[in-house]
Design a protein around this motif. Structure first.
Motif, short mmCIF file in Angstrom:
data_model
loop_
_atom_site.label_atom_id
_atom_site.label_comp_id
_atom_site.label_asym_id
_atom_site.label_seq_id
_atom_site.Cartn_x
_atom_site.Cartn_y
_atom_site.Cartn_z
N SER A 33 117.10 38.72 33.61
CA SER A 33 117.72 39.24 34.93
C SER A 33 116.38 39.45 35.65
N PRO A 34 116.59 39.47 37.11
CA PRO A 34 115.34 40.10 37.91
C PRO A 34 114.88 41.07 37.69
N LYS A 35 115.63 42.33 37.27
CA LYS A 35 115.23 43.51 37.12
C LYS A 35 114.42 43.40 35.87
N ALA A 36 114.81 42.57 34.57
CA ALA A 36 114.13 42.66 33.46
C ALA A 36 112.64 41.89 33.98
N PHE A 37 112.61 40.74 34.56
CA PHE A 37 111.38 40.34 34.85
C PHE A 37 110.28 41.44 35.47
N ALA A 38 110.90 42.08 36.31
CA ALA A 38 110.01 43.03 37.22
C ALA A 38 109.72 44.27 36.05
N ALA A 39 110.55 44.72 35.40
CA ALA A 39 110.14 45.58 34.04
C ALA A 39 109.20 45.02 33.30
N THR A 40 109.29 44.03 32.65
CA THR A 40 108.54 42.93 31.59
C THR A 40 107.33 42.80 32.33
N SER A 41 107.10 42.48 33.65
CA SER A 41 105.82 42.08 34.02
C SER A 41 104.92 43.24 34.20
N ARG A 42 105.55 44.50 34.42
CA ARG A 42 104.90 45.73 34.36
C ARG A 42 104.06 46.16 32.90
N VAL A 43 105.11 45.94 32.04
CA VAL A 43 104.79 46.29 30.48
C VAL A 43 103.98 45.30 29.76
N LEU A 44 104.24 43.92 30.08
CA LEU A 44 103.70 42.70 29.13
C LEU A 44 102.82 42.27 30.20
N PRO A 45 101.79 42.28 30.68
CA PRO A 45 101.13 41.57 31.60
C PRO A 45 100.92 39.94 31.17
N ALA A 46 101.09 39.25 32.31
CA ALA A 46 100.92 37.85 32.00
C ALA A 46 99.52 37.34 31.92
N SER A 53 108.60 34.48 33.12
CA SER A 53 109.43 33.79 34.73
C SER A 53 110.63 34.79 34.65
N PRO A 54 110.82 34.64 36.07
CA PRO A 54 112.15 35.35 36.51
C PRO A 54 113.48 34.47 36.14
N GLY A 55 114.37 35.12 35.73
CA GLY A 55 115.65 34.42 35.25
C GLY A 55 116.85 35.30 35.71
N LEU A 56 118.35 34.69 35.28
CA LEU A 56 119.32 35.18 35.47
C LEU A 56 120.06 34.51 34.48
N LYS A 63 127.53 40.53 35.49
CA LYS A 63 126.90 41.78 35.35
C LYS A 63 125.67 41.94 36.23
N LYS A 64 125.07 40.84 36.69
CA LYS A 64 123.62 40.69 37.33
C LYS A 64 124.01 40.00 38.60
N PHE A 65 125.07 39.65 38.88
CA PHE A 65 125.23 38.92 40.03
C PHE A 65 124.73 39.41 41.34
N GLY A 66 124.47 40.80 41.43
CA GLY A 66 124.03 41.66 42.39
C GLY A 66 122.62 41.31 42.82
N GLU A 67 122.05 40.85 41.44
CA GLU A 67 120.52 40.65 41.72
C GLU A 67 119.95 39.25 41.89
N LEU A 68 121.07 38.53 42.54
CA LEU A 68 120.62 37.14 42.75
C LEU A 68 119.54 37.00 43.93
N GLU A 69 119.81 37.96 44.80
CA GLU A 69 118.69 37.82 46.04
C GLU A 69 117.46 38.27 45.44
N MET A 70 117.20 39.14 44.57
CA MET A 70 115.92 39.51 43.99
C MET A 70 115.28 38.26 43.39
N LEU A 71 116.22 37.70 42.58
CA LEU A 71 115.78 36.64 41.99
C LEU A 71 115.25 35.28 42.93
N LEU A 72 115.93 35.14 43.95
CA LEU A 72 115.64 33.97 44.99
C LEU A 72 114.26 34.40 45.53
N SER A 73 113.99 35.61 45.83
CA SER A 73 112.75 36.13 46.36
C SER A 73 111.51 35.99 45.19
#
Length: 247
Positions: A33-46, A53-56, A63-73
């Protein structure tokens, strides 16, 4: 090399991440999910050896449809996308229209941005996945993860230029071995799909991905060393595309 791993979802993710940096030449860490990508990127640096990568994931589309715009960004600033795709199995079919809306939006955005590398889930939905990809030329490169569909859809995917990530769990099944036998050997890369994928009850680790060389050598009837060399060459090529290094 491991081209499809949910490294952030191991119970001891930080420890697995540290060990993967030592044991793997490259890991594609796909998120659900986009929120998982954001959190993971903070904890486990690339790093040079871990691409995040971001995904959904289609299994959580409702459950995660509301995060679609975040993913597209997020796609705008990432050269790779995953895990995305469609799941037509009975358990998730009630949300298939929603899945399709999400996946089409992602592929269309990738095409408008000049192309991305996508790690794609296509369980019981390869036809619809390929329909979407073919309707959006310029989307980039598709890597079909753990492909389980029919030989005819595999042929179509091959003709469309798709790559395939193949893991030890996939090769535990007769259908998986049959499909792997028909895949273009210069477009196959290893994956673990850990910690979800298991062999003999144990979750696969990122460094288990390359164990596919043993069974692929049997399936392709070539020496294991040749398979290892080929998979590494394929992997380096795909890793360069993912990290913006070109082909």
């Amino acid at each position: 090399m491991d081209f499809h791993c949910h490294l952030d979802l191991y119970p001891d993710a930080r420890q697995v991440y540290a060990e993967a940096l030592q044991r793997n030449e490259f890991v594609w860490l796909v998120t659900t999910s986009p929120k998982a990508f954001a959190a993971t990127s903070r904890v486990l640096p690339a790093t040079q050896g871990v691409f995040i990568s971001p995904g959904l994931h289609p299994e959580v589309a409702d459950k995660k449809f509301g995060e679609l715009e975040m993913l597209l960004s997020q796609i705008e600033i990432c050269t790779g996308v995953g895990e995305v795709g469609l799941d037509g199995s009975a358990r998730y079919s009630q949300y298939f229209d929603l899945q399709q809306h999400i996946f089409k939006s992602v592929v269309q955005r990738c095409a408008r941005l000049g192309g991305r590398v996508l790690s794609i889930h296509s369980r019981a939905a390869a036809k619809e996945v390929l329909d979407t990809l073919e309707a959006n030329p310029g989307f980039g490169v598709a890597v079909l993860h753990w492909f389980t569909d029919s030989p005819s859809q595999l042929r179509r995917a091959v003709e469309s230029g798709c790559w395939f990530s193949v893991g030890p769990a996939m090769l535990e099944t007769a259908n998986g071995r049959k499909l792997a036998a028909a895949m273009p050997r210069d477009r196959v890369v290893p994956e673990s799909d850990g910690p979800f994928a298991k062999v003999r009850g144990a979750p696969l680790m990122p460094w288990d991905a390359n164990t596919v060389t043993v069974k692929l050598a049997e399936i392709w009837e070539v020496q294991q060393e040749a398979v290892l060399k080929g998979l590494r060459s394929n992997g380096l090529c795909l890793a360069r595309l993912l990290t913006g290094g070109g082909s």
